[in-house]
Design a protein around this motif. Sequence first.
Motif, mmCIF file in Angstrom:
data_model
loop_
_atom_site.group_PDB
_atom_site.id
_atom_site.type_symbol
_atom_site.label_atom_id
_atom_site.label_comp_id
_atom_site.label_asym_id
_atom_site.label_seq_id
_atom_site.Cartn_x
_atom_site.Cartn_y
_atom_site.Cartn_z
ATOM 1 N N ASP A 39 0.945 -1.309 0.194
ATOM 2 C CA ASP A 39 0.208 0.056 -0.184
ATOM 3 C C ASP A 39 0.773 1.265 0.038
ATOM 4 O OD1 ASP A 39 -2.184 -1.286 -0.044
ATOM 5 O OD2 ASP A 39 -2.726 -1.468 2.065
ATOM 6 N N ALA A 40 2.104 1.326 0.249
ATOM 7 C CA ALA A 40 2.858 2.483 0.401
ATOM 8 C C ALA A 40 3.968 2.638 -0.806
ATOM 9 C CB ALA A 40 3.852 2.233 1.563
ATOM 10 N N HIS A 41 3.947 1.531 -1.768
ATOM 11 C CA HIS A 41 4.954 1.801 -2.868
ATOM 12 C C HIS A 41 4.507 2.925 -3.769
ATOM 13 C CE1 HIS A 41 6.622 0.369 -6.833
ATOM 14 N NE2 HIS A 41 7.857 0.332 -5.902
ATOM 15 N N PRO A 42 5.575 3.957 -3.991
ATOM 16 C CA PRO A 42 5.079 4.999 -5.100
ATOM 17 C C PRO A 42 4.484 4.748 -6.278
ATOM 18 C CG PRO A 42 7.319 5.228 -3.919
ATOM 19 C CD PRO A 42 7.058 4.034 -3.664
ATOM 20 N N GLY A 43 5.211 3.372 -6.624
ATOM 21 C CA GLY A 43 4.520 3.173 -8.040
ATOM 22 C C GLY A 43 3.241 2.459 -7.970
ATOM 23 N N GLY A 44 2.505 2.178 -6.712
ATOM 24 C CA GLY A 44 1.331 1.419 -6.572
ATOM 25 C C GLY A 44 1.393 0.065 -6.256
ATOM 26 N N LEU A 276 11.780 7.975 8.834
ATOM 27 C CA LEU A 276 10.944 6.945 9.424
ATOM 28 C C LEU A 276 9.575 7.188 8.632
ATOM 29 C CD1 LEU A 276 12.192 6.308 13.104
ATOM 30 C CD2 LEU A 276 12.853 5.092 10.908
ATOM 31 N N PRO A 277 9.330 7.197 7.417
ATOM 32 C CA PRO A 277 8.040 7.505 6.809
ATOM 33 C C PRO A 277 7.005 6.709 7.291
ATOM 34 C CG PRO A 277 9.492 7.057 5.300
ATOM 35 C CD PRO A 277 10.421 7.085 6.313
ATOM 36 N N MET A 278 7.274 5.327 7.523
ATOM 37 C CA MET A 278 6.228 4.350 7.577
ATOM 38 C C MET A 278 5.715 4.405 9.337
ATOM 39 S SD MET A 278 5.430 3.021 5.096
ATOM 40 C CE MET A 278 4.453 1.643 5.418
ATOM 41 N N ASP A 279 6.243 5.165 10.148
ATOM 42 C CA ASP A 279 6.081 5.342 11.659
ATOM 43 C C ASP A 279 4.648 5.906 11.600
ATOM 44 O OD1 ASP A 279 5.710 5.666 14.108
ATOM 45 O OD2 ASP A 279 7.810 6.380 14.641
ATOM 46 N N LYS A 280 3.370 5.142 12.113
ATOM 47 C CA LYS A 280 2.246 5.688 11.797
ATOM 48 C C LYS A 280 1.882 6.457 13.241
ATOM 49 C CE LYS A 280 -0.035 1.190 14.192
ATOM 50 N NZ LYS A 280 -0.555 0.352 13.773
ATOM 51 N N TYR A 281 2.783 6.521 14.247
ATOM 52 C CA TYR A 281 2.528 7.567 15.236
ATOM 53 C C TYR A 281 3.295 8.837 15.071
ATOM 54 C CZ TYR A 281 0.149 3.595 17.401
ATOM 55 O OH TYR A 281 -0.632 2.558 17.730
ATOM 56 N N TYR A 331 -2.043 10.648 6.700
ATOM 57 C CA TYR A 331 -1.989 9.355 7.270
ATOM 58 C C TYR A 331 -2.317 8.342 6.391
ATOM 59 C CZ TYR A 331 -2.613 5.283 10.403
ATOM 60 O OH TYR A 331 -2.778 4.071 10.980
ATOM 61 N N PHE A 332 -3.619 8.460 5.823
ATOM 62 C CA PHE A 332 -3.961 7.642 4.819
ATOM 63 C C PHE A 332 -3.069 7.228 3.715
ATOM 64 C CE2 PHE A 332 -7.551 7.572 7.674
ATOM 65 C CZ PHE A 332 -8.501 6.657 7.460
ATOM 66 N N LEU A 333 -2.613 8.609 3.042
ATOM 67 C CA LEU A 333 -1.528 8.239 1.976
ATOM 68 C C LEU A 333 -0.441 7.358 2.246
ATOM 69 C CD1 LEU A 333 -1.332 11.876 0.526
ATOM 70 C CD2 LEU A 333 -2.566 10.154 -0.127
ATOM 71 N N HIS A 334 -0.132 7.377 3.396
ATOM 72 C CA HIS A 334 1.096 6.457 3.815
ATOM 73 C C HIS A 334 0.591 4.921 4.367
ATOM 74 C CE1 HIS A 334 4.807 8.738 4.006
ATOM 75 N NE2 HIS A 334 3.853 10.029 4.384
ATOM 76 N N HIS A 335 -0.711 4.758 4.952
ATOM 77 C CA HIS A 335 -0.997 3.611 5.403
ATOM 78 C C HIS A 335 -2.242 2.943 5.176
ATOM 79 C CE1 HIS A 335 2.232 3.025 8.554
ATOM 80 N NE2 HIS A 335 2.276 4.269 8.506
ATOM 81 N N LYS A 336 -3.155 3.655 4.114
ATOM 82 C CA LYS A 336 -4.155 2.800 3.750
ATOM 83 C C LYS A 336 -4.369 2.493 2.033
ATOM 84 C CE LYS A 336 -5.918 2.440 7.995
ATOM 85 N NZ LYS A 336 -5.994 1.161 8.464
ATOM 86 N N HIS A 343 -7.296 10.054 -5.176
ATOM 87 C CA HIS A 343 -6.457 9.666 -4.066
ATOM 88 C C HIS A 343 -5.259 8.761 -4.493
ATOM 89 C CE1 HIS A 343 -10.256 11.282 -2.046
ATOM 90 N NE2 HIS A 343 -9.426 11.772 -1.441
ATOM 91 N N ARG A 344 -5.649 7.864 -5.230
ATOM 92 C CA ARG A 344 -4.196 6.831 -5.577
ATOM 93 C C ARG A 344 -3.255 7.526 -6.138
ATOM 94 N NH1 ARG A 344 -8.441 3.219 -6.342
ATOM 95 N NH2 ARG A 344 -8.579 3.638 -8.683
ATOM 96 N N ALA A 345 -3.437 8.682 -7.498
ATOM 97 C CA ALA A 345 -2.526 9.447 -7.811
ATOM 98 C C ALA A 345 -1.770 10.295 -6.615
ATOM 99 C CB ALA A 345 -3.294 10.083 -8.646
ATOM 100 N N LEU A 346 -2.712 10.572 -5.516
ATOM 101 C CA LEU A 346 -2.144 11.550 -4.507
ATOM 102 C C LEU A 346 -1.060 10.691 -3.672
ATOM 103 C CD1 LEU A 346 -4.682 13.879 -2.802
ATOM 104 C CD2 LEU A 346 -2.803 14.690 -4.045
ATOM 105 N N LYS A 347 -1.420 9.487 -3.616
ATOM 106 C CA LYS A 347 -0.573 8.628 -2.778
ATOM 107 C C LYS A 347 0.718 8.472 -3.471
ATOM 108 C CE LYS A 347 -0.578 3.984 -0.731
ATOM 109 N NZ LYS A 347 -0.612 4.182 0.512
#
Length: 388
Positions: A39-44, A276-281, A331-336, A343-347
């Motif tokens: 869910d976090a890969h820049p290329g989708g 640490l971009p994957m740190d959800k807190y 938050y959702f761009l990084h973890h959902k 929104h997928r393009a934003l991610k």
Amino acid sequence: MPPRTFPNFTSEQVDANKTPECCWVTIGSEVYDVTKFVDAHPGGGDLILEYGGKDVGAIMQNEIEHLHSESAYDILNANMIGFVAADPVLNTAVDSDPPQDVLPLPPNQAGAQELRMNGAADHVPTERVYEATSMASEAHLRRENGFLKLDEPLLMQLWNSGFSKDFYLEEVHRPRDYNGDGSAPLFGNFLEPLSKTAWWVIPIVWLPWVSLGSWLAYGGIPSIFQFAAYWFTGLCLWSLVEYGLHRGLFHIDKYLPDNRVGITTHFLLHGIHHFLPMDKYRLVMPPTLFVVLAAPFWKLAHTVFYWDWYVATAVFCGGIFGYVCYDCTHYFLHHKKMPTAYHRALKSYHNAHHYGDSGNGFGVTSSFWDRVFGTELPMPVPKPIKAS
């Protein structure tokens, strides 16, 4: 009990793990679990799943598709889970006497010699790599971790480090992944909870205040249409504030003082998120910090709209609602998994800012101001996914 080295997998085991729930990839004989990056890969995520169970060494070095940065390999190394014995290695083991010289990987000295003679030694490990650390020796530690140790409080490491600004900026913009429980320690003391914020805290804390302020402002404005116009003016102005803060405060890299006060302040404000971009807190702004940053904007709103307290409050509340939307979106761009094509393009756009070019792409909820100010990130045309 001796320390555990990585397990060996068969090609069939690796190939079986290529779903969103469990996705492995390989480079040579090394196996990596990339499930959390679907869910976090820049290329989708579809691109990762296309290569699930396969060797990604060539595609990661393909300049046409996307030449991956060193940080991508750093993150892969942190998620290594074992070795796979390819057919040439298996064939060498079958012909070896004894086969234990070759398997399990890594081979001993005699097995390594046999692999070289059979042309099967490419990407085969030559040292015992330990499961707990993904490393082989202290020399490996020095090569891989010249910046901050993730299992020790980061703030005091940085304060006492003596790092130059250039070295700090180069390293902090190379994303890492913390494999421990929760978040990497920042303070290491009673202040630690203040540095962590779950995403749902933002709407719970701020939406009641937005509602109260909006209600008070509406009570002093003649019509609902005027109130809505001022409120939505604040909402639209937030998008510019979002861009300005991200570019002019959080990414003030060029003008950052070359001393530990400047470097540590940068790290606390935004550097830790890029590190640490994957740190959800540590994805949304702690309420205590937001109060400090929001106070000048309250004063600014009442200075610009000095003639009417209610108008100024309506504009301010619209802006704070925009902030709530921004932090939740971030938050959702990084973890959902995002629900719409927009929104997928934003991610993809925001992940390109983290993993590709941190000096551009400052818009989070929109790339509009990036286009206006010439900092828009060029995004590749999505690659069609082959049907299975």
